[in-house]
Write an enzyme that holds these catalytic residues in place. Structure first.
Site, PDB file in Angstrom:
ATOM      1  N   VAL A  62       1.080 -29.582 -29.985  1.00 44.00           N
ATOM      2  CA  VAL A  62       0.006 -29.446 -30.975  1.00 44.00           C
ATOM      3  C   VAL A  62      -1.342 -29.936 -30.457  1.00 44.00           C
ATOM      4  O   VAL A  62      -2.261 -30.184 -31.226  1.00 44.00           O
ATOM      5  CB  VAL A  62       0.364 -30.186 -32.283  1.00 44.00           C
ATOM      6  CG1 VAL A  62       1.544 -29.533 -32.968  1.00 44.00           C
ATOM      7  CG2 VAL A  62       0.637 -31.674 -32.035  1.00 44.00           C
ATOM      8  N   LYS A  63      -1.483 -30.042 -29.147  1.00 42.86           N
ATOM      9  CA  LYS A  63      -2.763 -30.486 -28.587  1.00 42.86           C
ATOM     10  C   LYS A  63      -3.720 -29.312 -28.398  1.00 42.86           C
ATOM     11  O   LYS A  63      -3.331 -28.144 -28.399  1.00 42.86           O
ATOM     12  CB  LYS A  63      -2.529 -31.211 -27.269  1.00 42.86           C
ATOM     13  CG  LYS A  63      -1.842 -32.563 -27.434  1.00 42.86           C
ATOM     14  CD  LYS A  63      -2.658 -33.521 -28.307  1.00 42.86           C
ATOM     15  CE  LYS A  63      -2.091 -34.931 -28.319  1.00 42.86           C
ATOM     16  NZ  LYS A  63      -0.817 -35.053 -29.038  1.00 42.86           N
TER      17      LYS A  63
END
Length: 402
Positions: free
Chosen positions: A185-186
């Site tokens: 989720v970066k």
């Protein structure tokens, strides 16, 4: 917010080049790989993007912290100051390296408060880890000046701030080194993976060898050098498939940030309609990677009313005061000193003496800030339908406060 939103042909092309060689390991096999070194190339290009000399790819952002601290000589008996608003990985890595996390307050940047940092420094303080939370810079210039004054190195936890900068300089390039995460989720992702950047070539050599079982990494591009080893290490090597995805994602990073900045601006204009709302202090709007929109209400009661109304409107915001992953008073396992080790390590020394005890009430300034805070993740792709949903939810919040 996460780079997987824009996975496409570029990532597929890079991955297929690896599969065509049949070599997934980042080192060795020169004949089979035919000049394809994805991890090495990713390190070089990411370091250049950050404006530094060296990059070391590893298996995760957590591994990046551990490898960097090992190379900096951090270990048992050392104190490492960080902030009480961060992902658990920051202090997990400190404990795993044998050191003791010391938590300091955040200010309305939602990052380390330099004034409280200086109060927390003792003779045992050997490292400072500010965290550039949610894509925006900490007061890194002030923090670095404090570290320099006391002779303490600064390691920037830049896990959530790839692509961000302060006054034209990339985050991660101010301290002795900077660490990044590329988890699912970066801002840019390789699924799992991390990076350390530095201008210190000796530090880089130590990190390179430590992350590969201490193998001697003499000058030998693509290889591991000789078989002599100067110190013990472990295995935190990134594999070629992750490096391949990283190259494709890095090429898109500036576009990701530009899209997020545009979408954040649109979302902020809607949230600004809420009576009494104020916004997080951003030290450099141009340098914000804009992965999150953080805003405050005048008090905890109003923040709860707005949170409830937004959720009822189908556009709920994150209340980090209630979040169990990122906020000090909610880390029940840390506060309890819970560990799998029968000896009680790392909270208990051999022989039974407690090394450290944490108090949930220890950061009152942070608590006063977090109680008023709500946050929206900012997507890379923001549809008009979603924007309309947020607008309608905001109107419910306005009504709830009237």
């Amino acid at each position: 917010m996460p780079g997987f939103e824009i996975f496409g042909e570029e990532e597929k092309k890079e991955i297929l080049e690896v599969l065509d060689t049949g070599v997934l390991f980042r080192y060795e096999f020169p004949e089979q790989r035919k000049g394809v070194y994805k991890v090495r190339t990713f390190e070089e290009k990411f370091a250049a993007y950050c404006g530094v000399k060296c990059g070391q790819a590893v298996t995760s952002g957590t591994a990046a912290l551990k490898v960097a601290m090992a190379a900096l000589g951090i270990g048992p008996g050392d104190e490492v100051i960080t902030q009480g608003f961060t992902f658990v990985a920051t202090w997990e890595a400190i404990l795993e390296i044998g050191a003791i996390p010391v938590f300091a307050e955040v200010d309305e940047t939602l990052n380390l408060d330099p004034a409280d940092l200086e109060k927390k420094i003792t003779a045992e303080t050997k490292l400072i880890i500010p965290v550039h939370m949610m894509g925006a810079p900490a007061r890194i210039e002030e923090i670095k000046a404090i570290g320099d004054k006391h002779g303490i190195p600064v390691l920037e936890d830049t896990a959530q701030a790839a692509g961000a900068s302060l006054n034209g300089r990339r985050l991660g390039s101010f301290g002795a080194c900077g660490t990044f995460s590329f988890d699912p989720v970066k801002t840019m992702t390789t699924g799992e993976g991390g990076m350390i950047v530095t201008n210190d070539e000796k530090l880089m050599r130590d990190m390179s060898e430590y992350h590969d079982h201490g193998h001697d990494h003499a000058v030998n591009p693509g290889g591991r050098g000789g078989e002599g080893r100067s110190f013990i290490g472990s295995n935190y090597r990134m594999m070629e498939l992750q490096g391949a995805i990283g190259l494709a994602q890095l090429a898109k990073l500036d576009g990701i940030v530009a899209s997020q900045q545009q979408n954040k601006k649109a979302m902020k204009a809607l949230v600004a309609r809420i009576p009494g709302v104020t916004f997080r202090t951003i030290l450099d709007e141009k340098g914000d990677n804009a992965s999150f929109l953080a805003f405050f209400l005048p008090d905890k009661d109003k923040a709860q009313k707005v949170k409830t109304a937004l959720a009822a409107g189908g556009a709920g915001a994150i209340c980090f005061a209630e979040n169990t992953w990122h906020y000090y008073p909610k880390w029940e396992h840390l506060l309890a000193g819970a560990t799998l080790a029968k000896s009680g390590w790392p909270f208990v020394e051999p022989g039974g003496k407690k090394r450290v005890v944490y108090d949930a009430q220890a950061l009152p300034k942070s608590a006063a800030i977090m109680d008023r805070l709500l946050v929206y993740p900012v997507p890379i792709k923001l549809s008009q339908e979603r924007l309309g949903q947020i607008a309608a939810a905001v109107e419910k919040a306005v009504a709830a406060l009237s």
